[in-house]
Design a protein around this motif. Structure first.
Motif: not given
Ligand code: CUK
Ligand code: CUA
Length: 680
Positions: A597-610, A668-680
């Motif tokens: 938890x969470x199962x979805x992490x949506x960020x943007x290209x270039x983000x600094x992730x901790x 196998x269901x213990x998974x999630x999506x990291x979605x990295x949206x492209x930057x400009x």
């Protein structure tokens, strides 16, 4: 031929099996520690002829069956001893149970290791590995050559709290906690790039010894090899260990400058000799190689003289001298200059024959056994005689002014044990054991002095040899480096394995052989072969298993194994969140069967992730992994642990993260999506 033999011995075999099983059944009714709880006997009460038939079909001799009975450890039964073996140039440590010789664990130390998530993003491990880099260099060192594991000691006995190990290749020392079998600290020696005479612990683990090896200018500044005698030096470093914090205190540690002989293995004094330290050396010839320029090659140049020098250190006094500030500064590290060491009486030499390798102090601290690789004897020095000779002040001096004690004044005995003697161990019966690299064999001999009363044999006599397969380096006996060895088992750490295992191509495993040394006299059979498929295990120490008391799960949810307390980013169920601050994104995640938890992490290209993940499980063995493709992130999160990792989201796309441990039916269901949206 074999068949004939078998029929002649069939009766013996059958009766042996019956006896063996009878004894086994008796033992299983007897007292058993609750730790070693074995499953109930399935009810079989007799040995049918089947066992004998199986033995015949497999070509097993009565000795083989006896060996099997001594080592076979049924499912659920625990081993009596735990061996910590160096993993050589794998940069790891292996944990092996005795007598089963089952490999139970490896411990990542100097080398990234994916199973344990060591060096693949987890911040604590990244920081520990980074501690081992050389200050002022931007090179990362991602391997080590581990040689000598040292268990922490209290009053000269292993206490099961810590393990130390050196990295010969890069001159480093690591601290491992035996609460979780994880590396906690790596210290880089500031004055030397390599080491060898480490690690050894003093009897109460105040000091961790790291002796040097190949001569070099202190701090490895460039100096012409032509100026070897003037500019190159040896060293020994004493690292101050603080048990409470579980760390080496670098600012309370120091070194001693030594002549540029090649210092080799060291050992700490104990009981009578506590406060003293002994190291071998070789190449007192100060050969500098250059066979291509017509010089003698090292192997000849470093072996010309009959004697090298056993280095004898007064550690207690050295500690005082260092505390009084009588040191020079080398790369910010206090080093007692050689002249000061001589003036203050910190360093003495005793001649030792011939290209020595091993040095091992006896359990009572009274004797120091040295083996010369090119001399068929072991030489045993008396600590009392060393003290008397020092007190008498009757010295010669080497070219650097170090006092040399007269060989005959300090020698107690020489025993001819065989070809290529290397390392010595001790038992509880008054025997010493020496590995013979060239024969190859393990020799058993009687140690004189107080121990001799236990045996009928003569003092200082070779009793027996057991051939091993093959060329043996170190040997390790149960509790063999303590003031009270157990005897019972000895492991021969063999370098060559040629015909012992199936052919697996030109690179072979090492062969660790278990010897039963429980019987006095001339019996000392090999009872098990363990192929270790990794770097060469130089040395090992063997501790009684009941002295270890590791955690089953981390003490509290959110534990940071590096700091040893609850992490400030520990996350309980319900506290999960994603917080954005500009292009800094911070994630607090929990892991529990069977979801992140969470199962979805949506960020943007270039983000600094901790990203922090807390495994909130309290169940033993409920480990979760966390794998993130492309970013090279791979974690192992043990029950209760909080792990942090950081990365810059340079790559856009869709990334499935998932748990790497098959932790439940819905793993196998213990998974999630990291979605990295492209930057400009
Ligand atoms: S060393 Cu390798 S067999 Cu590094 Cu103690 Cu002797
Ligand atoms: Cu957690 Cu699979």
């Amino acid at each position: 031929m074999k068949k004939e033999w078998f029929y002649r011995h069939k009766l013996l075999l059958t009766s042996l099996l019956i006896v063996v099983v009878g004894v086994g059944l008796l033992a299983s009714c007897g007292d058993k520690s609750d730790e070693a709880a074995a499953p109930e006997s399935s009810g079989a009460t007799t040995v049918s002829g089947d066992a004998a038939a199986i033995a015949e079909a497999r070509g097993l001799t009565p000795d083989d069956i006896l060996a099997a009975v001594k080592t076979y450890t049924p499912s659920g039964m625990y081993d009596e001893y735990v061996m910590f073996a160096s993993g050589g140039h794998s940069g790891q440590v292996y944990v092996v149970g005795l007598p089963s010789m089952r490999v139970i664990k490896k411990i990542a130390v100097f080398t990234p290791e994916p199973w344990q998530g060591y060096g693949y993003g987890a911040q604590d491990s990244m920081e520990i590995l980074a501690e081992g880099n050389v200050e002022g260099s931007d090179r990362e060192i991602t391997w080590g050559d581990t040689h000598h594991p040292a268990l922490s000691e209290t009053n000269g006995d292993y206490d099961g709290e810590f393990l130390f190990i050196n990295d010969k290749a890069n001159g480093r020392v690591a601290v491992i906690s035996l609460k979780d079998f994880e590396t906690k600290q790596i210290v880089k020696n500031p004055i030397a790039l390599g080491d060898h005479g480490g690690t050894m612990a003093t009897p109460n683990t105040e000091w961790i010894i790291e002796g040097g090896q190949y001569g070099s200018p202190l701090g490895w500044e460039y100096a012409s090899i032509e100026d070897y005698e003037a500019d190159y030096r040896g060293m020994i470093t004493f690292w101050k260990f603080d048990r409470e914090s579980g760390r080496i205190l670098e600012d309370q540690s120091f070194a001693i400058e030594l002549p540029p002989y090649w210092q080799d293995v060291c050992d700490s004094g104990k009981l009578d000799s506590e406060g003293w330290v002994f190291c071998n050396s070789f190449n007192t010839e100060m050969a500098t190689g250059g066979v291509e320029d017509g010089n003698p090659p090292f192997e000849a140049g470093a072996s010309q003289q009959d004697m090298d020098y056993l280095h004898i250190f007064n550690l207690d006094k050295a500690v005082e001298v260092a505390a009084a500030g009588k040191t020079m500064d080398v790369k910010g590290f206090p080093v007692i200059p050689l002249d000061t060491a001589i003036e203050e009486g910190l360093l003495y030499f005793a001649p030792e024959p011939k290209s020595p390798h091993g040095v091992d102090v006896s359990p009572d601290g009274q004797f120091v056994t040295v083996s010369g690789k090119l001399d068929p004897h072991v030489s045993v020095y008396s600590f009392d005689k060393i003290q008397d000779t020092i007190a008498a002040g009757n010295f010669e001096f080497d070219q650097y002014g170090v006092p040399i004690l007269n060989f005959d004044d300090v020698l107690e005995a020489q025993i001819e044990v065989g070809l290529g003697p290397l390392h010595t161990q001790y038992d509880d019966k008054g025997y010493a054991y020496t590995s013979l690299f060239l024969e190859p064999a393990v020799a058993r001999w009687t140690l004189g002095g107080d121990f001799s009363d236990l045996n009928d044999e003569e003092d200082w006599t070779l009793v027996q040899k057991t051939p091993v397969q093959y060329n043996v380096g170190h040997i390790a006996a149960a509790e063999g480096d303590t003031v009270s060895p157990d005897g019972k088992y000895l492991v021969s750490l063999n370098k060559w394995a040629i015909d012992r295992f199936l052919n697996v191509g030109p690179l072979l495993p090492q062969n660790l052989q278990l010897l039963d040394i429980s019987e006095p006299g001339t019996t000392m059979p090999v009872i098990y072969d363990l192929p270790l498929p990794d770097g060469e295990p130089h040395y090992a120490q063997i501790i009684k298993a009941d002295k270890l008391d590791p955690w089953e799960v981390y003490p509290e949810i959110g534990w940071n194994p590096r700091t040893g307390e609850v992490d400030e980013n520990a996350t309980q169920i319900g506290e999960e969140r994603i917080v954005r601050d500009g292009n800094n994104v911070e994630i607090w995640m929990t892991a529990v069967r069977s979801h992140f938890t969470p199962e979805r992490v949506e960020i943007k290209q270039g983000d600094k992730v901790t990203w922090h993940i807390t495994n909130v499980e309290r169940a033993y063995d409920a480990t979760h992994g966390f794998a993130l493709p492309l970013y090279n992130i791979n974690l192992s999160i043990e029950p209760g642990e909080t792990v942090t990792f950081e990365f810059e989201a340079t790559e856009d796309g869709v990334f499935s993260y998932y748990c790497t441990e098959f932790c439940s039916a819905l793993h196998l269901e213990m998974t999630g999506y990291l979605l990295v949206e492209p930057g400009e």
